[in-house]
Design an enzyme around this catalytic site. Sequence first.
Site, PDB file in Angstrom:
ATOM      1  N   GLN A 183     -10.675  49.826 -12.840  1.00  0.00           N
ATOM      2  CA  GLN A 183     -10.750  50.613 -14.312  1.00  0.00           C
ATOM      3  C   GLN A 183      -9.706  50.218 -15.546  1.00  0.00           C
ATOM      4  OE1 GLN A 183     -10.762  54.496 -12.902  1.00  0.00           O
ATOM      5  NE2 GLN A 183     -10.939  55.163 -15.253  1.00  0.00           N
ATOM      6  N   SER A 206      -8.247  47.655  -7.369  1.00  0.00           N
ATOM      7  CA  SER A 206      -8.503  49.359  -7.232  1.00  0.00           C
ATOM      8  C   SER A 206      -9.921  49.174  -6.628  1.00  0.00           C
ATOM      9  CB  SER A 206      -8.171  50.431  -8.171  1.00  0.00           C
ATOM     10  OG  SER A 206      -8.239  50.770  -7.884  1.00  0.00           O
ATOM     11  N   LEU A 207     -10.562  50.214  -7.957  1.00  0.00           N
ATOM     12  CA  LEU A 207     -12.096  50.102  -8.048  1.00  0.00           C
ATOM     13  C   LEU A 207     -12.726  48.851  -8.173  1.00  0.00           C
ATOM     14  CD1 LEU A 207     -14.701  51.410  -8.448  1.00  0.00           C
ATOM     15  CD2 LEU A 207     -14.599  51.646 -10.841  1.00  0.00           C
ATOM     16  N   ARG A 248     -15.559  58.562  -5.993  1.00  0.00           N
ATOM     17  CA  ARG A 248     -14.730  58.289  -6.330  1.00  0.00           C
ATOM     18  C   ARG A 248     -13.645  58.863  -7.534  1.00  0.00           C
ATOM     19  NH1 ARG A 248     -11.846  54.127  -7.692  1.00  0.00           N
ATOM     20  NH2 ARG A 248     -10.203  53.588  -6.620  1.00  0.00           N
ATOM     21  N   HIS A 273      -2.920  57.009  -7.507  1.00  0.00           N
ATOM     22  CA  HIS A 273      -2.633  56.126  -6.417  1.00  0.00           C
ATOM     23  C   HIS A 273      -1.030  56.759  -6.343  1.00  0.00           C
ATOM     24  CE1 HIS A 273      -5.922  52.792  -5.774  1.00  0.00           C
ATOM     25  NE2 HIS A 273      -5.590  52.774  -7.543  1.00  0.00           N
ATOM     26  N   GLN A 325      -6.670  54.178  -0.194  1.00  0.00           N
ATOM     27  CA  GLN A 325      -6.864  53.129  -1.264  1.00  0.00           C
ATOM     28  C   GLN A 325      -5.992  54.232  -2.305  1.00  0.00           C
ATOM     29  OE1 GLN A 325      -9.435  52.150  -3.799  1.00  0.00           O
ATOM     30  NE2 GLN A 325      -9.277  49.955  -3.371  1.00  0.00           N
TER      31      GLN A 325
END
Length: 806
Positions: free
Chosen positions: A9, A87-88, A112, A192, A240
């Site tokens: 992202q 991340s993503l 998510r 996170h 995560q």
Amino acid sequence: MAVFVFPGQGAQRKGMGADLFDRFRRVIGAADEILGYSIKELCLENPDQRLNQTQYTQPALFTINALSYYQRLEDQGVRPAYLAGHSLGEYSALLAAGAFDFETGLLLVKKRGELMSKADKGGMAAVFGLREDDILEALQRHGLRRLHIANHNTPSQIVISGAAEEIQRAKPVFDGIAGARYVPLNVSGAFHSPLMAEAREEFAAYIARFDLRNPGIPVVSNVTARPYVDGRASQLLTEQITSSVQWTDSIRYLMGLGETDFKEIGPGNVLTKLVQQIKQEATPLSAPRPAGAGPEAERPSPVAERPSPAAERPSPAAERPSPVAERPSHAAPRAIAPAADVAEGSGVTAGSLGAASFRSDYRLRYACIAGSMRDGISSKELCVRMGKAGFMGFLGTAGMTLPAIESAVSFIERELGAGASYGVDLPSNPALPEVEEEMVDLYLRLGIRNVEASGYIQLTPALVRFRLKGLECGANGAILRKNRVLAKVSRPEIAQAFCSPAPARIVERLLAAGKISAAQAEMARRLPMADDLTVTADCAGSSDHGAAAVLLPTMIRLRDEAVKQHGYAQTIRIGAAGGIGTPEAALAAFVLGADYIVTGSINQCTVEAGTSDAVKDMLQGVHVQDTDYAPASDMFELGAKVQVLKKGVFFAARANKLYELYRHHGALEEIDEKTSTHVQQKYFKRSFQQVWEETRALLREKSPREIERAERDPKHRMALVFKWYLDHAFKLALRGDEGNKVDFQVYCSPALGAFNQWVTGTELESWRNRHADVIALRLMESTAALLAHVAQRYAPAHPYAAMNAA
């Protein structure tokens, strides 16, 4: 060989993927089906600035990353030695490694994004120019204990996350440190960080429904900065959400393996710049090379090269290729194949069959449901067994009293828990519409969400009311459908009615009566009456005895035309019912384009089925030729037929004789004396008058108007008397009246005979070992194994050749 890295992202931009959409139309069709909106429009036009909203950003980036990866494989044929994603982006890396298919990945990312978009009580900020130790010391010194390290992007670029008010309090702290720069990020949540714990728990429950494979290419985890180990994919993706992204150490780990060639796959070059900075600021980490990496990575990886199943399941019927021709495998099925019999790496699993959106919407692991069977034959216990195993069962409410239905629903919800996946039958009752209204009243009061609409020849106010009372207006004007309708259809004109919006005349009448709101009446114009159409071929229940190979393609084209004509935001899924008792039959349904399958007769011969042991003993010995057709009680006058057991009983012959008498006579008194006596003595074991007295007593409670009509119309009275026998014969079977076994009415189709043959010599040969969920799982697993076996002969020479065929 290169390391492929995928951005997360923040990399989104309007216009991304412009050169990819037309090239991978099938992937886009699958994405649109799952998401319920046009991914191409979102990326190219960015309507209402949605591309920067988390719930839209994440699916968009995942899709563009996937298309970019597919493009690189097609154009260059180069596979990476390692994969990583920020991340993503880690979901894209796992997709490329074969841990899941495109549809599964998009479903996970969609969930998510939705969960993260709800996190509105935190914030994030990027800190430039300071190392981790300096940042932690500053946070501790100023009492900013609710801020945490979220992203280790580079040694000198770190993102912190936490409570929104502390994000603001931290700004003057870091602005006052020489060489530091503090930039609050435009996000609504503390991603996170421990503040995402609620989202993590919800995601953990969701991802548990999916069977993720071990990556075929090493993927470096954001959580551990080391490659995924077998069996931990679901756990690491869940962790995560609250763990910091260890991007710096991930790159340092790869540097320690001697990897220097990093290729960013996806929009922009954010990660390319981060990797360059890490190379300048940090030293490699020394770590052993993971198994399967290095020189072995140069060998072709069937997992990494396999095209996404989403690419094989286009939305328009004209573009729908046979999945048999596109899923390579080397596995042969056994008679009853456990999951292990599916070839490792083939990508064909029980959980991958059918439409991912169907599984997602109903929160199922498998696109397989047990259809309703009247009077609780598809029992509350059956619904519970199916629900706990990742399937869905429908309670057979036709013929049940309202208190009995309420008691059964309470049992199901108590056993399955809140938000359980189950449904109930909503049968048409043209003779007694008030009964249908009372059932809908009960369903709405109990908060029942899923109904199987059966036996409808036209839409009724009761059914329309159930559908519309579940409509709510969501964010950005989207319509939330809380009450879902799965319509059983066997004729195109009935399917057309369910594919159309609710009839305006019925909607207006409901609105005038105050039974729906004005908003619901307006939303009714934008939605079809059914979410899903179960196309019913020749089966035990009422049908037109059609062939699935003829009906399914016809109904799919009809559906596609209706969706296009009305401009629905979401498609209508197509299910297959009738004749499904073996893996071969189930495979045929999926190959023909079914999004899910519905089983029926085979569930009646299980421990959970709500019928007698005597019936189950009879059904266990059924062969494919042991059924016949007989009049349907609820549509006797119309000549509708149901399929019933013929072996060992006289019911079919006797019921058909009664229908012939009804057709050729205007009253009971017109039947010749010999025939009349035979029917009363052999069939009814009582006189016509006694039968009428019993019938009248029942109607006095349910529908006094029927009595008045029968007394005026002798032919209608005759129909009621003859229908008494049909209902009586069914009750004899239901309670297992051994003294009247020849009159048992037992719904059954040849599918049960085929199933009995399939399981001969196995533990399922005896019905006392048959459980509905076990049968469903064996059926789906064996279908997947069969598909993998058959597909081996038709696999394309290049794994992406079929993806782009027009």
